[in-house]
Write a protein that holds these residues in place. Structure first.
Motif, mmCIF file in Angstrom:
data_model
loop_
_atom_site.group_PDB
_atom_site.id
_atom_site.type_symbol
_atom_site.label_atom_id
_atom_site.label_comp_id
_atom_site.label_asym_id
_atom_site.label_seq_id
_atom_site.Cartn_x
_atom_site.Cartn_y
_atom_site.Cartn_z
ATOM 1 N N MET A 162 0.852 -1.183 0.000
ATOM 2 C CA MET A 162 0.000 0.000 0.000
ATOM 3 C C MET A 162 0.888 1.233 0.000
ATOM 4 O O MET A 162 2.071 1.162 0.337
ATOM 5 C CB MET A 162 -0.938 0.006 1.208
ATOM 6 N N ASP A 163 0.304 2.357 -0.385
ATOM 7 C CA ASP A 163 1.035 3.621 -0.402
ATOM 8 C C ASP A 163 1.093 4.139 1.032
ATOM 9 O O ASP A 163 0.240 4.920 1.461
ATOM 10 C CB ASP A 163 0.333 4.615 -1.329
ATOM 11 N N LEU A 164 2.083 3.679 1.790
ATOM 12 C CA LEU A 164 2.116 3.972 3.222
ATOM 13 C C LEU A 164 2.225 5.469 3.533
ATOM 14 O O LEU A 164 1.556 5.941 4.453
ATOM 15 C CB LEU A 164 3.241 3.187 3.902
ATOM 16 N N PRO A 165 3.045 6.261 2.832
ATOM 17 C CA PRO A 165 3.051 7.700 3.124
ATOM 18 C C PRO A 165 1.675 8.342 2.957
ATOM 19 O O PRO A 165 1.285 9.201 3.755
ATOM 20 C CB PRO A 165 4.058 8.255 2.109
ATOM 21 N N ALA A 166 0.916 7.913 1.934
ATOM 22 C CA ALA A 166 -0.429 8.455 1.745
ATOM 23 C C ALA A 166 -1.358 8.005 2.863
ATOM 24 O O ALA A 166 -2.196 8.785 3.347
ATOM 25 C CB ALA A 166 -0.983 8.020 0.389
ATOM 26 N N VAL A 167 -1.221 6.750 3.306
ATOM 27 C CA VAL A 167 -2.038 6.250 4.415
ATOM 28 C C VAL A 167 -1.697 6.994 5.703
ATOM 29 O O VAL A 167 -2.581 7.337 6.493
ATOM 30 C CB VAL A 167 -1.844 4.729 4.585
ATOM 31 N N ALA A 168 -0.413 7.277 5.920
ATOM 32 C CA ALA A 168 0.004 8.030 7.104
ATOM 33 C C ALA A 168 -0.598 9.432 7.095
ATOM 34 O O ALA A 168 -1.071 9.928 8.127
ATOM 35 C CB ALA A 168 1.527 8.103 7.159
ATOM 36 N N GLU A 169 -0.596 10.056 5.934
ATOM 37 C CA GLU A 169 -1.186 11.400 5.822
ATOM 38 C C GLU A 169 -2.678 11.361 6.131
ATOM 39 O O GLU A 169 -3.202 12.226 6.845
ATOM 40 C CB GLU A 169 -0.942 11.939 4.409
ATOM 41 N N LEU A 170 -3.360 10.350 5.621
ATOM 42 C CA LEU A 170 -4.790 10.191 5.891
ATOM 43 C C LEU A 170 -5.037 9.960 7.379
ATOM 44 O O LEU A 170 -5.934 10.574 7.976
ATOM 45 C CB LEU A 170 -5.325 9.019 5.071
ATOM 46 N N ALA A 171 -4.243 9.085 7.983
ATOM 47 C CA ALA A 171 -4.423 8.780 9.405
ATOM 48 C C ALA A 171 -4.219 10.013 10.271
ATOM 49 O O ALA A 171 -5.030 10.306 11.170
ATOM 50 C CB ALA A 171 -3.454 7.676 9.819
ATOM 51 N N HIS A 172 -3.171 10.744 10.015
ATOM 52 C CA HIS A 172 -2.857 11.888 10.866
ATOM 53 C C HIS A 172 -3.830 13.041 10.645
ATOM 54 O O HIS A 172 -4.117 13.797 11.580
ATOM 55 C CB HIS A 172 -1.408 12.321 10.619
ATOM 56 N N ALA A 173 -4.362 13.166 9.422
ATOM 57 C CA ALA A 173 -5.394 14.180 9.179
ATOM 58 C C ALA A 173 -6.663 13.848 9.959
ATOM 59 O O ALA A 173 -7.435 14.740 10.330
ATOM 60 C CB ALA A 173 -5.700 14.268 7.684
ATOM 61 N N HIS A 174 -6.868 12.563 10.215
ATOM 62 C CA HIS A 174 -8.040 12.100 10.970
ATOM 63 C C HIS A 174 -7.731 11.980 12.463
ATOM 64 O O HIS A 174 -8.577 11.541 13.241
ATOM 65 C CB HIS A 174 -8.481 10.738 10.416
ATOM 66 N N ASP A 175 -6.511 12.367 12.860
ATOM 67 C CA ASP A 175 -6.075 12.311 14.259
ATOM 68 C C ASP A 175 -6.111 10.888 14.806
ATOM 69 O O ASP A 175 -6.574 10.639 15.927
ATOM 70 C CB ASP A 175 -6.919 13.237 15.139
ATOM 71 N N CYS A 176 -5.625 9.932 13.991
ATOM 72 C CA CYS A 176 -5.500 8.569 14.499
ATOM 73 C C CYS A 176 -4.098 8.041 14.201
ATOM 74 O O CYS A 176 -3.372 8.604 13.374
ATOM 75 C CB CYS A 176 -6.580 7.650 13.931
ATOM 76 N N LEU A 177 -3.719 6.982 14.891
ATOM 77 C CA LEU A 177 -2.384 6.407 14.754
ATOM 78 C C LEU A 177 -2.324 5.453 13.571
ATOM 79 O O LEU A 177 -3.319 4.816 13.208
ATOM 80 C CB LEU A 177 -2.014 5.647 16.017
ATOM 81 N N LEU A 178 -1.136 5.333 13.003
ATOM 82 C CA LEU A 178 -0.866 4.314 11.987
ATOM 83 C C LEU A 178 0.138 3.339 12.577
ATOM 84 O O LEU A 178 1.275 3.707 12.901
ATOM 85 C CB LEU A 178 -0.318 4.945 10.710
ATOM 86 N N ALA A 179 -0.287 2.084 12.744
ATOM 87 C CA ALA A 179 0.583 1.013 13.236
ATOM 88 C C ALA A 179 0.791 0.001 12.119
ATOM 89 O O ALA A 179 -0.143 -0.309 11.376
ATOM 90 C CB ALA A 179 -0.036 0.328 14.453
ATOM 91 N N VAL A 180 2.015 -0.512 11.990
ATOM 92 C CA VAL A 180 2.352 -1.386 10.872
ATOM 93 C C VAL A 180 3.072 -2.635 11.386
ATOM 94 O O VAL A 180 4.036 -2.524 12.151
ATOM 95 C CB VAL A 180 3.259 -0.663 9.852
ATOM 96 N N ASP A 181 2.616 -3.805 10.937
ATOM 97 C CA ASP A 181 3.371 -5.040 11.157
ATOM 98 C C ASP A 181 4.496 -5.052 10.120
ATOM 99 O O ASP A 181 4.252 -5.158 8.919
ATOM 100 C CB ASP A 181 2.447 -6.249 10.974
ATOM 101 N N ASN A 182 5.726 -4.963 10.601
ATOM 102 C CA ASN A 182 6.891 -4.864 9.717
ATOM 103 C C ASN A 182 7.740 -6.127 9.747
ATOM 104 O O ASN A 182 8.943 -6.081 9.493
ATOM 105 C CB ASN A 182 7.748 -3.649 10.109
ATOM 106 N N THR A 183 7.129 -7.263 10.034
ATOM 107 C CA THR A 183 7.898 -8.504 10.108
ATOM 108 C C THR A 183 8.521 -8.849 8.763
ATOM 109 O O THR A 183 9.670 -9.311 8.693
ATOM 110 C CB THR A 183 7.005 -9.653 10.611
ATOM 111 N N TRP A 184 7.788 -8.657 7.668
ATOM 112 C CA TRP A 184 8.318 -8.955 6.334
ATOM 113 C C TRP A 184 9.596 -8.158 6.085
ATOM 114 O O TRP A 184 10.609 -8.691 5.651
ATOM 115 C CB TRP A 184 7.262 -8.626 5.276
ATOM 116 N N GLY A 185 9.560 -6.864 6.367
ATOM 117 C CA GLY A 185 10.702 -6.000 6.070
ATOM 118 C C GLY A 185 11.775 -5.987 7.134
ATOM 119 O O GLY A 185 12.940 -5.718 6.838
ATOM 120 N N SER A 186 11.382 -6.236 8.393
ATOM 121 C CA SER A 186 12.334 -6.362 9.512
ATOM 122 C C SER A 186 13.348 -5.226 9.599
ATOM 123 O O SER A 186 14.502 -5.431 9.955
ATOM 124 C CB SER A 186 13.060 -7.714 9.430
ATOM 125 N N GLY A 187 12.939 -4.023 9.253
ATOM 126 C CA GLY A 187 13.797 -2.856 9.438
ATOM 127 C C GLY A 187 14.849 -2.651 8.387
ATOM 128 O O GLY A 187 15.280 -1.528 8.156
#
Length: 394
Positions: A162-187
């Motif tokens: 998914m377009d994570l930067p766009a999702v983050a912008e949407l979440a923060h405009a709505h005053d909610c948190l964005l949490a991500v399971d990053n096991t696939w990418g592992s940092g």
């Protein structure tokens, strides 16, 4: 002139103590003895804001070292550790959600999270809604009481981006948190906190440990999300043993090298699979023809050993299972991220709530390990021969 180390170099030095030891030794401890009452009061006053040794359940030198390394890996503010990846996810959700809140959950979520939401969030008065794995319907599903968007990117089994930067912008405009399971990418392969997320969750069992001998979860957050996460971890009594922390920390030293090898092997196997008549589709975002390839190229820094294959629709489940039973180098087992190759059947009709997955071909999830890829291909070839023989006998 000071040298600013690159990621692989920084990871080799992250979480190392300043006492001369190259790798952090195991510190097994429950009770910490204070010098005097003033020292006791001082540490207790500061330990919510600072990483201090005060009691075994709040961390030892070994667990603190792993937390520091995770912060370096993910680019966050602070980290906390959990006995499993599922525990990390569950406590994270409970840290930020309360009765009356609503959370949006990706339809590509790790399957045990679905039951946790249905049985426990609902019981506590928290409602949830699944959204498409690519995030395309998120805006329509936001409610006034939505307090979190929970993502998994790439998603389980089909590796949807998914377009994570766009999702983050949407979440923060709505005053909610964005949490991500990053096991696939592992940092190393994916950095959601840099892309705008507030919270990153990793099953350290997988690539961080890397040797199929430890179970652990971790949460890394930005500064604004940290206080609630820290309180929840403490209040739910979540901690890990020093021996397990040592194993994960040691595994992280070789993480970039192992991931690069997993990627090379997986792509070689994936390209071979694409040429097989039995295989209708190979799910892997690193493949140029994959639906998620463009976003993977933009946001990821490589791939790992995970592939999912869909067989041609006419191949029955019994034939696929016969092929699995014939495999000699692929172990039939849950989890992934270790040095070994694994296989497990994947049922998208059970693992998804949105979209119509009926009528699709049988699916297998493969984890391509560090074995010679030519050996793995030979194993798959003889297993597919068993699949053909099973069809003939039918």
């Amino acid at each position: 002139m000071s040298v600013k180390p690159r990621r692989a170099t920084a990871l080799l030095r992250a979480g190392r103590p300043h006492r001369g030891w190259v790798n952090t030794p195991v510190t097994r401890a429950s009770t910490f003895i204070y010098d005097n009452v003033e020292h006791w009061r001082d540490v207790r006053a500061r330990r919510e804001q600072e990483q201090l040794v005060s009691y075994g359940a709040r961390g030892t030198d070994t667990t603190h070292a792993l937390q520091d390394a995770l912060v370096e890996l993910e680019g966050g503010h602070r980290a906390c550790l959990f006995p499993t990846g599922q525990a990390a996810i569950a406590v994270m959700l409970l840290a930020y959600l309360k009765a009356g809140d609503h959370v949006l959950i990706t339809d590509a979520v790790y399957e045990p999270v679905r039951r946790f939401c249905a049985e426990h969030l609902t019981r506590l008065g928290v409602t949830f809604t699944y959204y498409r794995a690519d995030g395309s319907d998120l805006a329509q599903k936001l409610l006034p009481q939505t307090r979190m968007i929970y993502a998994e990117c790439p998603g389980s089994l089909t590796y949807d981006m998914m377009d994570l930067p766009a999702v983050a912008e949407l979440a923060h405009a709505h005053d909610c948190l964005l949490a991500v399971d990053n096991t696939w990418g592992s940092g190393v392969l994916y950095r959601p906190l840099e892309l705008g997320a507030d919270v990153s969750v990793i099953a350290s069992t997988k690539y961080l440990g890397g040797h199929a001998d430890v179970v652990m979860g971790a949460v890394v957050t930005h500064e604004r999300a940290w206080p609630a996460m820290q309180r929840a971890a403490i209040d739910f009594g979540q901690t890990v043993g020093a021996d397990d922390a040592f194993l994960v920390l040691r595994g992280m030293r070789s993480l970039p090298l192992r991931l690069a090898q997993h990627e090379r092997h997986a792509l070689q196997v994936a390209q071979w699979l694409q040429g097989r008549p039995e295989v209708a589709k190979v799910f892997c975002p690193a493949l140029p023809g994959d639906d998620n390839h463009a976003l993977w190229q933009r946001d990821c820094h490589g791939a790992n050993g995970l592939l999912t294959i869909e067989f041609a629709p006419g191949i029955a489940a019994a034939r696929v299972e016969a092929a699995v039973d014939a495999m000699q180098l692929f172990g039939l087992g849950a989890s992934w991220g270790g040095f070994e190759s694994l296989v497990i059947p994947a049922d998208l009709t059970r693992a998804r709530s949105l979209g119509d997955w009926t009528g699709r071909g049988q699916m297998l999830r493969l984890h391509i390990g560090l074995e010679d890829p030519l050996d793995l291909i030979e194993d798959l070839e003889q297993a597919f021969a068993q699949l053909i023989r099973a069809g003939t006998s039918d």
